[in-house]
Design a protein around this motif. Structure first.
Motif, PDB file in Angstrom:
ATOM      1  N   MET A   1      13.135  24.998   3.082  1.00  0.00           N
ATOM      2  CA  MET A   1      14.208  24.116   3.558  1.00  0.00           C
ATOM      3  C   MET A   1      15.506  24.502   2.854  1.00  0.00           C
ATOM      4  N   SER A   2      16.620  24.451   3.621  1.00  0.00           N
ATOM      5  CA  SER A   2      17.934  24.781   3.075  1.00  0.00           C
ATOM      6  C   SER A   2      18.783  23.524   3.021  1.00  0.00           C
ATOM      7  N   ILE A   3      19.934  23.638   2.407  1.00  0.00           N
ATOM      8  CA  ILE A   3      20.831  22.493   2.285  1.00  0.00           C
ATOM      9  C   ILE A   3      21.423  22.107   3.647  1.00  0.00           C
ATOM     10  N   LEU A   4      21.609  23.098   4.528  1.00  0.00           N
ATOM     11  CA  LEU A   4      22.104  22.777   5.866  1.00  0.00           C
ATOM     12  C   LEU A   4      21.077  21.969   6.652  1.00  0.00           C
ATOM     13  N   GLU A   5      19.779  22.318   6.519  1.00  0.00           N
ATOM     14  CA  GLU A   5      18.732  21.552   7.200  1.00  0.00           C
ATOM     15  C   GLU A   5      18.655  20.136   6.651  1.00  0.00           C
ATOM     16  N   LEU A   6      18.875  19.979   5.367  1.00  0.00           N
ATOM     17  CA  LEU A   6      18.897  18.633   4.793  1.00  0.00           C
ATOM     18  C   LEU A   6      20.051  17.823   5.335  1.00  0.00           C
ATOM     19  N   ASP A   7      21.252  18.438   5.500  1.00  0.00           N
ATOM     20  CA  ASP A   7      22.393  17.750   6.117  1.00  0.00           C
ATOM     21  C   ASP A   7      22.072  17.323   7.544  1.00  0.00           C
ATOM     22  N   SER A   8      21.412  18.218   8.288  1.00  0.00           N
ATOM     23  CA  SER A   8      21.068  17.882   9.677  1.00  0.00           C
ATOM     24  C   SER A   8      20.112  16.708   9.742  1.00  0.00           C
ATOM     25  N   MET A   9      19.157  16.633   8.813  1.00  0.00           N
ATOM     26  CA  MET A   9      18.235  15.494   8.777  1.00  0.00           C
ATOM     27  C   MET A   9      18.969  14.192   8.506  1.00  0.00           C
ATOM     28  N   LEU A  10      19.964  14.215   7.631  1.00  0.00           N
ATOM     29  CA  LEU A  10      20.744  13.013   7.350  1.00  0.00           C
ATOM     30  C   LEU A  10      21.556  12.585   8.563  1.00  0.00           C
ATOM     31  N   VAL A  11      22.147  13.565   9.269  1.00  0.00           N
ATOM     32  CA  VAL A  11      22.919  13.230  10.476  1.00  0.00           C
ATOM     33  C   VAL A  11      22.014  12.645  11.541  1.00  0.00           C
ATOM     34  N   GLU A  12      20.802  13.215  11.685  1.00  0.00           N
ATOM     35  CA  GLU A  12      19.852  12.710  12.690  1.00  0.00           C
ATOM     36  C   GLU A  12      19.403  11.287  12.361  1.00  0.00           C
ATOM     37  N   ALA A  13      19.290  10.974  11.083  1.00  0.00           N
ATOM     38  CA  ALA A  13      18.796   9.657  10.692  1.00  0.00           C
ATOM     39  C   ALA A  13      19.891   8.588  10.707  1.00  0.00           C
ATOM     40  N   PHE A  14      21.133   8.948  10.244  1.00  0.00           N
ATOM     41  CA  PHE A  14      22.179   7.941  10.071  1.00  0.00           C
ATOM     42  C   PHE A  14      23.406   8.187  10.934  1.00  0.00           C
ATOM     43  N   GLY A  15      23.416   9.235  11.735  1.00  0.00           N
ATOM     44  CA  GLY A  15      24.585   9.538  12.529  1.00  0.00           C
ATOM     45  C   GLY A  15      25.602  10.313  11.725  1.00  0.00           C
ATOM     46  N   THR A  16      26.831  10.431  12.302  1.00  0.00           N
ATOM     47  CA  THR A  16      27.898  11.170  11.629  1.00  0.00           C
ATOM     48  C   THR A  16      28.387  10.359  10.432  1.00  0.00           C
ATOM     49  N   ILE A  17      28.165  10.881   9.253  1.00  0.00           N
ATOM     50  CA  ILE A  17      28.515  10.142   8.030  1.00  0.00           C
ATOM     51  C   ILE A  17      29.617  10.831   7.235  1.00  0.00           C
ATOM     52  N   GLY A  18      30.265  11.829   7.849  1.00  0.00           N
ATOM     53  CA  GLY A  18      31.342  12.522   7.158  1.00  0.00           C
ATOM     54  C   GLY A  18      30.834  13.540   6.162  1.00  0.00           C
ATOM     55  N   TYR A  19      31.724  13.941   5.245  1.00  0.00           N
ATOM     56  CA  TYR A  19      31.372  14.934   4.236  1.00  0.00           C
ATOM     57  C   TYR A  19      30.771  14.204   3.043  1.00  0.00           C
ATOM     58  N   THR A  20      29.603  14.656   2.606  1.00  0.00           N
ATOM     59  CA  THR A  20      28.850  13.916   1.590  1.00  0.00           C
ATOM     60  C   THR A  20      28.425  14.837   0.469  1.00  0.00           C
ATOM     61  N   GLU A  21      28.086  14.216  -0.650  1.00  0.00           N
ATOM     62  CA  GLU A  21      27.394  14.870  -1.739  1.00  0.00           C
ATOM     63  C   GLU A  21      25.997  14.271  -1.803  1.00  0.00           C
ATOM     64  N   ILE A  22      24.994  15.134  -2.004  1.00  0.00           N
ATOM     65  CA  ILE A  22      23.613  14.709  -1.904  1.00  0.00           C
ATOM     66  C   ILE A  22      22.987  14.731  -3.291  1.00  0.00           C
ATOM     67  N   PHE A  23      22.232  13.656  -3.606  1.00  0.00           N
ATOM     68  CA  PHE A  23      21.500  13.542  -4.857  1.00  0.00           C
ATOM     69  C   PHE A  23      20.067  13.150  -4.524  1.00  0.00           C
ATOM     70  N   TYR A  24      19.157  13.457  -5.404  1.00  0.00           N
ATOM     71  CA  TYR A  24      17.774  13.049  -5.192  1.00  0.00           C
ATOM     72  C   TYR A  24      17.167  12.608  -6.514  1.00  0.00           C
ATOM     73  N   LYS A  25      16.071  11.804  -6.363  1.00  0.00           N
ATOM     74  CA  LYS A  25      15.337  11.316  -7.527  1.00  0.00           C
ATOM     75  C   LYS A  25      13.904  11.080  -7.098  1.00  0.00           C
ATOM     76  N   LEU A  26      12.952  11.564  -7.898  1.00  0.00           N
ATOM     77  CA  LEU A  26      11.540  11.384  -7.620  1.00  0.00           C
ATOM     78  C   LEU A  26      11.041  10.100  -8.254  1.00  0.00           C
ATOM     79  N   PRO A  27       9.993   9.479  -7.730  1.00  0.00           N
ATOM     80  CA  PRO A  27       9.516   8.193  -8.279  1.00  0.00           C
ATOM     81  C   PRO A  27       9.113   8.291  -9.745  1.00  0.00           C
ATOM     82  N   HIS A  28       8.585   9.414 -10.174  1.00  0.00           N
ATOM     83  CA  HIS A  28       8.110   9.536 -11.555  1.00  0.00           C
ATOM     84  C   HIS A  28       9.180  10.065 -12.511  1.00  0.00           C
ATOM     85  N   MET A  29      10.408  10.327 -11.990  1.00  0.00           N
ATOM     86  CA  MET A  29      11.475  10.851 -12.840  1.00  0.00           C
ATOM     87  C   MET A  29      12.230   9.710 -13.511  1.00  0.00           C
TER      88      MET A  29
END
Length: 560
Positions: A1-29
């Motif tokens: 998976m690439s960062i562009l595919e991750l952006d596309s997943m966000l657009v598909e889920a929430f619509g056009t959300i503009g330019y974003t910065e992406i962060f993640y966190k795992l449950p055990h972190m």
């Protein structure tokens, strides 16, 4: 998976959300979230996901500052209200207006079209650069929103091209129909629409099988027929089985329609030729009959009867006409004239005899093929000359008899079988009759070994003399005293053996003897004593069994 595919997943889920910065966190972190800036960060995130396959992804909107390339004067909004807004609200509105302006540019390209020969102009793209935004020409950093706009643009092009092709196809097919079908030929709107249909032959449509479905035809809308004759034959068989007064309407070449003329019956079926094919498809079908049965069928013709009863007439060519007529009426429940039955029987006999005539006409080809494959074979073909002599021409000659002795069979008999030959003849059941003469030997396993056979006009002294002379030449009978022949008590055969092989041993077949005497001497006792005498190997045992047989019936002993 690439960062562009991750952006596309966000657009598909929430619509056009503009330019974003992406962060993640795992449950055990524990601790702060991890920022995703490149494809390697995405791969690291995926590798850390545990068996629960759960990860928390956060998208933070990035506000973009206005640069020199951005021209707010080209946008249509209230400047007075814009001046009274806060700096954060002003930046958010500018970002939305910028995206709207980019979408308009894509729509303009759709209307104008893109020339593939021209070099495409790369528009400046907005990317995130720390806390402040900047414009540059790196097309590898296109946002997911731009990907959606490009995909929508390509989709609209494909829809337009598909609509154009469908319109051209409909116009072409419509022109063909106008050339040979007029609007006045249609009786309903359904038939008009069916004739102008451009549907191709679908796999889901049922195909009419002439070998299995012709016994009891069943129709349905969309059923496919291999040809017009197949469709007509199925409808006619349906009318005969159901005793309905079905008639065919005027034939328009590519369209076939049948209706029921019984009273006010609405039954009808309509089929038309599919485009670029020889297949006919049922377009409309009204299967309900409201008329009473009709016992007069126009489709039960002499030709139809001859085709359906050909096998029965072949087995019984002397079938009485009256019995044949009753059989047809009982089978179909329809009225058929005796003259039509007579014509049907005559046509069937012509077909049956015609096949035999063609086969006799191929005898010369058979002789040539056998001679070519087995040159040492013996085949004698005798023709009957016409009454006028040879001057009548070769076409006036008729088949008389044929003798066949294949080379491999002859070599096998002379090299490995005992000098014992069985002779017999039987009748040929066919339109031309005749007799089949055979000669068989006895191999080392006491099994029958075919040597030669012949087809002759009758079983008499002349034909047996002709057959035995050819047989003696093929098996090389020089000293006839060393040979044994087994046959029945046919007078012509006995005379021929005496003439051709006078010194040979001649014995009669016990089974033939018993069958000839069966009518006058029936019973198990006489048959058992007869076989005991036949298998005796010494003169004493033979005389013993014959004396016992004499006590049962004197006439049988005298015959033996």
């Amino acid at each position: 998976m690439s960062i562009l595919e991750l952006d596309s997943m966000l657009v598909e889920a929430f619509g056009t959300i503009g330019y974003t910065e992406i962060f993640y966190k795992l449950p055990h972190m524990e601790g702060a979230c991890t920022k995703v800036e490149k494809d390697g960060d995405v791969l690291t995130m995926c590798s850390k996901v545990d068996c629960r396959r759960l990860v928390y992804v956060y998208a933070v909107t990035v506000h973009i500052e206005q640069t020199q390339t951005y021209c707010p004067s080209q946008l249509d909004f209230n400047y007075e209200y814009f001046d009274n807004m806060s700096a954060a609200e002003r930046e958010e509105i500018e970002q939305l207006l910028l995206l709207e302006g980019m979408a308009e540019e894509f729509n303009k390209d759709d209307d104008k079209g893109v020339d593939e020969n021209e070099n495409p102009v790369v528009e400046p793209q907005v990317v995130s650069d720390g806390e402040h935004g900047s414009f540059h020409d790196d097309s590898s950093n296109i946002d997911s929103t731009d990907d959606e706009l490009c995909a929508a643009r390509e989709k609209r092009k494909n829809v337009k091209q598909s609509s154009k092709d469908d319109a051209n196809k409909e116009d072409h097919f419509s022109d063909e129909l106008v050339s040979d079908i007029s609007d006045n030929d249609y009786n309903s709107e359904d038939e008009r629409m069916a004739a102008n249909s451009t549907d191709e032959e679908a796999v889901s449509c049922k195909v009419f099988n002439e070998r299995t479905d012709m016994e009891d035809p069943k129709f349905e809308i969309g059923m496919l027929f291999s040809s017009a004759n197949s469709f007509r034959a199925a409808v006619q068989k349906f009318a005969i089985l159901n005793r309905k007064a079905v008639v065919q309407c005027r034939n328009f070449g590519k369209r076939i329609k049948y209706v029921c003329k019984g009273g006010q019956c609405k039954w009808s079926i309509y089929a038309s030729l599919m485009q670029d094919s020889k297949t006919y498809q049922v377009r409309t079908y009204i299967k309900t009959h409201t008329c009473p049965p009709s016992f007069k069928q126009k489709y039960m013709t002499s030709k139809w009867i001859a085709e359906h009863y050909e096998n029965e007439i072949r087995m019984n060519p002397t079938w009485p006409l009256g019995a044949f007529h009753k059989k047809i009426v009982n089978d179909w429940g329809c009225e058929v004239s005796l003259y039509a039955v007579g014509r049907a029987k005559r046509k069937a006999l012509q077909v049956i005899k015609g096949h035999h005539v063609k086969q006799y006409g191929q005898l010369w080809d058979y002789v040539y093929a056998v001679k070519k494959a087995m040159p040492d074979s013996t085949i004698e073909l005798v023709l009957d000359e016409p009454d006028g002599g040879p001057e009548d021409g070769p076409s006036a000659r008729r088949f008389k008899r044929i003798y066949v002795c294949l080379g491999p069979l002859r070599r096998g008999f002379t090299s490995g079988c005992r000098p014992i030959i069985g002779l017999d003849g039987c009748h040929l059941k066919g339109p031309f009759g005749g007799q089949l003469l055979t000669a068989v030997g006895c191999d080392s396993n006491d099994g029958m070994y075919p040597i030669a056979w012949a087809v002759v006009e009758a079983e008499n002294s002349e034909t047996w003399n002709w057959f035995l002379n050819l047989l003696a030449y093929d098996v090389n009978i020089i000293n006839s005293g060393a040979w044994t022949f087994i046959s029945d008590r046919q007078k012509g055969l006995i005379n021929a053996l005496t003439t051709v092989v006078p010194n040979a041993e001649h014995r009669f077949c016990v089974m033939h003897l018993y069958r000839n005497m069966y009518k006058d001497h029936k019973g198990v006792g006489s048959r058992t004593l007869l076989w005991l005498a036949a298998i005796s190997t010494t003169e004493f045992m033979f005389n013993k069994h014959m004396s016992e047989l004499k006590k049962v019936v004197d006439l049988l002993v005298n015959c033996l």
